[in-house]
Design an enzyme around this catalytic site. Structure first.
Site, PDB file in Angstrom:
ATOM      1  CG  HIS A  15      -1.909  -1.055   1.577  1.00 24.60           C
ATOM      2  ND1 HIS A  15      -2.081  -1.684   2.504  1.00 24.60           N
ATOM      3  CD2 HIS A  15      -2.426  -2.065   0.595  1.00 24.60           C
ATOM      4  CE1 HIS A  15      -3.045  -2.590   2.428  1.00 24.60           C
ATOM      5  NE2 HIS A  15      -3.117  -3.104   1.056  1.00 24.60           N
TER       6      HIS A  15
ATOM      7  CE  LYS B  18       1.877   3.559   5.533  1.00 24.90           C
ATOM      8  NZ  LYS B  18       1.316   2.445   4.882  1.00 24.90           N
TER       9      LYS B  18
ATOM     10  CG  HIS C 212       4.181  -0.519   5.024  1.00 21.53           C
ATOM     11  ND1 HIS C 212       3.020  -0.860   5.810  1.00 21.53           N
ATOM     12  CD2 HIS C 212       5.027  -1.181   5.607  1.00 21.53           C
ATOM     13  CE1 HIS C 212       3.315  -1.583   6.817  1.00 21.53           C
ATOM     14  NE2 HIS C 212       4.613  -1.756   6.739  1.00 21.53           N
TER      15      HIS C 212
ATOM     16  CE1 TYR D 244      -0.227   2.534   8.943  1.00 21.00           C
ATOM     17  CE2 TYR D 244      -0.558   0.356  10.012  1.00 21.00           C
ATOM     18  CZ  TYR D 244      -0.991   1.318   9.057  1.00 21.00           C
ATOM     19  OH  TYR D 244      -2.041   1.209   8.064  1.00 21.00           O
TER      20      TYR D 244
ATOM     21  CD  GLU E 171      -5.546   2.198   0.621  1.00 19.54           C
ATOM     22  OE1 GLU E 171      -4.965   1.707   1.431  1.00 19.54           O
ATOM     23  OE2 GLU E 171      -6.859   2.195   0.508  1.00 19.54           O
TER      24      GLU E 171
ATOM     25  CE  LYS F  93      -6.555  -2.003   1.318  1.00 22.06           C
ATOM     26  NZ  LYS F  93      -6.721  -0.685   2.001  1.00 22.06           N
ATOM     27  CG  ASP F  94      -4.081  -5.770  -0.197  1.00 23.80           C
ATOM     28  OD1 ASP F  94      -3.858  -4.743  -0.420  1.00 23.80           O
ATOM     29  OD2 ASP F  94      -4.150  -6.285   0.983  1.00 23.80           O
TER      30      ASP F  94
END
Length: 180
Positions: free
Chosen positions: A62, A71, A118, A131, A142, A167-168
């Site tokens: 992402h 991050k 990431h 995080y 995104e 989404k991944d």
């Protein structure tokens, strides 16, 4: 705090000083002044995120194409394999990745600067990840790169097929991704 450079010098592993005895342990997980002095970075965190995932869950890769987020990632329960991919077109490390083990046992953190994608894989039965981010979550910006992109060839320590969010599963290939 000890700072360890990775193969991509801007991505740093932070090893805190842990004080422990038979009662348990204590460590300072974040101190702005100590972070700045140890890393030379003057960053401002605006958001904290907390996720819990089962073994085999792979989140990522992402990033936000606008409002890029730096991050500071740590695993407070279990163990993850955490990955950062350099998406900065003008970087000598463009398209390279680094991966580190973060766990409740080693208490290490990873600093991932803006301009990186990431992701992480849960390798323990369950993991909780905290995080801090340097900019706010902006869903309209995104983006996701597929975890198994052959151009990146990330060495995920898989013992089973990963569990992915939709989404991944639908992420773009690195060659087609919007980059910085």
């Amino acid at each position: 705090m000890k700072v360890v450079e990775t193969d991509i010098p801007e991505v740093l592993i932070l090893e805190p000083k842990v004080f422990g005895d038979d009662r348990g342990f204590f460590y300072e997980s974040y101190n702005e002044r100590v972070f700045r002095e140890a890393t030379g970075l003057d960053v401002h965190f605006v958001q904290d995120n907390h996720s819990r995932s089962a073994k085999g869950v792979l989140r990522g890769l992402h990033y936000q194409i606008a409002q890029s987020q730096g991050k500071l990632v740590r695993c407070i329960l279990g163990e993850i394999f955490d990955v950062a991919v350099d998406l900065r077109r003008n970087s000598a490390n463009f398209g390279r990745w680094v991966g580190v083990c973060l766990s409740s046992e080693n208490k290490h953190q990873i600093w991932i600067p803006p301009g990186f994608a990431h992701g992480f894989l849960v390798v323990s039965e369950v993991a909780e990840v905290l995080y801090k981010t340097t900019d706010y979550y902006a869903p309209q910006h995104e983006r996701s790169i597929v975890w198994d992109d052959p151009d990146l060839s990330i060495g995920w320590p898989l013992t089973m097929a990963p569990l992915l969010a939709e989404k991944d599963r639908l992420g773009r290939r690195f060659a087609e991704a919007e980059v910085y």
